[in-house]
Scaffold this motif. Structure first.
Motif, PDB file in Angstrom:
ATOM      1  N   ARG A   1       0.771  -1.064   0.039  1.00 14.49           N
ATOM      2  CA  ARG A   1      -0.088  -0.022  -0.011  1.00 14.49           C
ATOM      3  C   ARG A   1       0.878   1.490  -0.141  1.00 14.49           C
ATOM      4  O   ARG A   1       0.536   2.208  -0.743  1.00 14.49           O
ATOM      5  CB  ARG A   1      -1.014   0.060   1.035  1.00 14.49           C
ATOM      6  CG  ARG A   1      -2.122  -1.106   1.088  1.00 14.49           C
ATOM      7  CD  ARG A   1      -3.136  -0.750   2.144  1.00 14.49           C
ATOM      8  NE  ARG A   1      -2.551  -1.093   3.622  1.00 14.49           N
ATOM      9  CZ  ARG A   1      -2.733  -2.415   3.849  1.00 14.49           C
ATOM     10  NH1 ARG A   1      -3.088  -3.324   3.391  1.00 14.49           N
ATOM     11  NH2 ARG A   1      -2.263  -2.495   5.256  1.00 14.49           N
ATOM     12  N   MET A   2       1.888   1.192   0.855  1.00 12.54           N
ATOM     13  CA  MET A   2       2.887   2.465   0.858  1.00 12.54           C
ATOM     14  C   MET A   2       3.211   2.611  -0.680  1.00 12.54           C
ATOM     15  O   MET A   2       3.794   3.592  -1.285  1.00 12.54           O
ATOM     16  CB  MET A   2       4.047   2.144   1.563  1.00 12.54           C
ATOM     17  CG  MET A   2       3.653   2.188   3.276  1.00 12.54           C
ATOM     18  SD  MET A   2       5.251   1.648   4.117  1.00 12.54           S
ATOM     19  CE  MET A   2       6.180   3.082   3.756  1.00 12.54           C
ATOM     20  N   ALA A   3       3.795   1.317  -1.326  1.00 10.55           N
ATOM     21  CA  ALA A   3       4.377   1.534  -2.730  1.00 10.55           C
ATOM     22  C   ALA A   3       3.393   1.949  -3.671  1.00 10.55           C
ATOM     23  O   ALA A   3       3.690   2.788  -4.552  1.00 10.55           O
ATOM     24  CB  ALA A   3       4.787   0.067  -3.123  1.00 10.55           C
ATOM     25  N   ASP A   4       1.909   1.653  -3.544  1.00  9.04           N
ATOM     26  CA  ASP A   4       1.177   2.093  -4.228  1.00  9.04           C
ATOM     27  C   ASP A   4       0.970   3.623  -4.333  1.00  9.04           C
ATOM     28  O   ASP A   4       0.843   4.310  -5.485  1.00  9.04           O
ATOM     29  CB  ASP A   4      -0.172   1.542  -3.946  1.00  9.04           C
ATOM     30  CG  ASP A   4      -0.469   0.498  -4.105  1.00  9.04           C
ATOM     31  OD1 ASP A   4       0.231  -0.217  -4.802  1.00  9.04           O
ATOM     32  OD2 ASP A   4      -1.667  -0.317  -3.510  1.00  9.04           O
ATOM     33  N   ARG A   5       1.410   4.287  -3.176  1.00  6.36           N
ATOM     34  CA  ARG A   5       1.199   6.132  -3.305  1.00  6.36           C
ATOM     35  C   ARG A   5       2.485   6.391  -4.015  1.00  6.36           C
ATOM     36  O   ARG A   5       2.299   7.441  -4.290  1.00  6.36           O
ATOM     37  CB  ARG A   5       1.514   6.477  -1.832  1.00  6.36           C
ATOM     38  CG  ARG A   5       0.078   5.962  -0.871  1.00  6.36           C
ATOM     39  CD  ARG A   5       0.152   6.579   0.311  1.00  6.36           C
ATOM     40  NE  ARG A   5       0.993   5.914   1.433  1.00  6.36           N
ATOM     41  CZ  ARG A   5       0.611   5.040   2.327  1.00  6.36           C
ATOM     42  NH1 ARG A   5      -0.402   4.503   2.017  1.00  6.36           N
ATOM     43  NH2 ARG A   5       1.399   4.578   3.122  1.00  6.36           N
ATOM     44  N   LEU A   6       3.468   5.442  -4.397  1.00  9.47           N
ATOM     45  CA  LEU A   6       4.486   6.125  -5.138  1.00  9.47           C
ATOM     46  C   LEU A   6       4.367   5.842  -6.599  1.00  9.47           C
ATOM     47  O   LEU A   6       5.374   5.953  -7.451  1.00  9.47           O
ATOM     48  CB  LEU A   6       5.877   5.732  -4.556  1.00  9.47           C
ATOM     49  CG  LEU A   6       6.518   6.054  -3.163  1.00  9.47           C
ATOM     50  CD1 LEU A   6       7.811   5.307  -2.650  1.00  9.47           C
ATOM     51  CD2 LEU A   6       6.364   7.539  -3.261  1.00  9.47           C
TER      52      LEU A   6
END
Length: 430
Positions: free
Chosen positions: A128-133
């Protein structure tokens, strides 16, 4: 800052935080030096400094802003997965890296040689953190798109790379640590893509890069072993063909690796055209030759310029006695090839429709879903590696001039009994 890899010593949490602060100072100094035209007050590691310079010269990446990602379409992503050699080594990558990724709150990412993310697995919160990037499946993670990062920089440097915190060019990536290793085709050294572990910067561990590098070598070993097995299969089917021939001939795999010869000193490899086809051809080492299909490769007959060298007859045996097979007869004799269940379904449909089928029609025949054309094209691509000029396309069909005999079970209800393909089910009903 020295060029000693930052993962070369085991640090305490306090050391990791101190290093992160030092890297941020180096990053700011380097960008300030570029902005003012002066020398930076501190220097990054050489591999990172070279990457920063490439990114700055390109002018395509803003260090203060994430670049918008244009993800691959679902169909294009599926196609790239289907044709990638890395699909075959996913179990090795999973076994070697996913336990560590889960334990360290990281994700495992596999890209192709263009830096496109093909697979991404691991910790759900980190995904989910990676999705934001924009670090999602189908994303473009080259240096020229997202700046210095382990994946993109490993693709350029052609070696394993760790990029920690502020070594990333873009500031929003400073909360991350990433370790990536390139994956090569062991047959010719061609770059296939990368495997990467990424996660929050505090999840950094000094052994991460060594682990990723070791698993990448295991994956390349798996590819090497698979290639040797394919050569052995081709060698066993080519041996009787070569034994029947007079004159000079070579049996090679689709990439030109030689598995057998007659009348010649055996080379390791022959330079084939990029898209070889049955028929006359000229090879720099041998001059005029004729190319004939073998299961999983080619027969090169040296000094022959015959026009009619393709297969003349195909027997598709689905009678169920020894499993589905196809036997191909041509000028060099005949050979048989065992079929996977999916390939047996495809060839049955093509034999039942001599006029040919489009990819959408085959998708409906096999899956009841016309949208699954990517899967159909990938399977046919694999099938044509074995059958070469036996099959034609646009539409998909058996090649012109090939006589096809379809051998079915005595009872139609026994046709490919494990198949759930709509076309096969309809044929069973008669």
């Amino acid at each position: 800052m020295s060029d000693r890899p930052i993962d070369s010593a085991i640090w305490s949490d306090r050391d990791v935080r101190a290093t992160t602060r030092r890297l941020a100072t180096v990053h700011e100094a380097a960008l300030a030096g570029e902005a003012t035209g002066g020398a930076p007050l501190a220097a990054p590691r050489a591999v990172i400094g070279e990457s920063w310079r490439r990114v700055l010269v390109s002018g395509s990446v803003d260090p203060d802003r994430d670049s918008p990602q244009t993800l691959l379409s679902v169909a294009e992503l599926e196609h790239r997965r289907q044709v990638s050699q890395l699909a075959a080594v996913l179990p090795v990558l999973h076994e070697g890296l996913l336990p560590a990724a889960d334990a360290a709150q990281q994700i495992m990412v596999v890209t192709d040689a263009e830096g496109r993310v093909l697979w991404r697995e691991g910790s759900a919160p980190v995904r989910r953190m990676a999705d934001r990037l924009g670090f999602d499946k189908g994303a473009d993670w080259r240096e020229g798109v997202v700046g210095t990062n382990a994946i993109g920089t490993a693709l350029v440097a052609r070696r394993p790379i760790l990029v920690h915190s502020a070594e990333h060019f873009v500031r929003s990536h400073h909360q991350w640590t990433c370790a990536a290793a390139p994956l090569h085709d062991p047959r010719d050294g061609r770059l296939l893509g990368t495997v990467d572990l990424s996660g929050p910067a505090p999840s950094f561990h000094p052994t991460t890069l060594s682990l990723v590098s070791a698993v990448a070598r295991l994956a390349e070993g798996e590819l090497r072993g698979r290639h040797q097995l394919s050569l052995e299969r081709l060698r066993s089917s080519a041996a009787p063909v070569l034994a029947r021939l007079g004159g000079r001939a070579l049996a090679v795999d689709p990439n030109g690796w030689v598995v057998g010869v007659t009348g010649l000193t055996p080379p390791d490899r022959v330079a084939l055209p990029k898209a070889p086809q049955a028929g006359p051809l000229w090879l720099p080492r041998y001059g005029s030759c004729a190319l004939e299909p073998l299961p999983g490769g080619w027969l090169i007959r040296v000094g022959r310029q015959e026009r009619d060298v393709g297969p003349s007859r195909v027997l598709l045996d689905l009678s169920g006695r020894d499993g589905p097979t196809i036997t191909v007869s041509g000028p060099a004799g005949s050979w048989a090839h065992e079929l996977t269940p999916r390939h047996a379904e495809l060839l049955f449909v093509l034999a039942a429709h001599p006029q040919g089928r489009s990819a959408a029609e085959l998708a409906r025949d096999l899956f009841g879903d016309e949208s699954r054309t990517v899967t159909v094209r990938a399977e046919l691509s694999r099938l044509r590696r074995h059958l070469a000029s036996v099959l034609a396309h646009r539409p998909y069909r058996f090649a012109d001039g090939v006589e096809v005999e379809l051998r079915l079970p005595a009872a139609r209800a026994h046709l490919l009994p494990q198949s759930s393909a709509p076309a096969v089910a309809a044929a069973r009903r008669g």
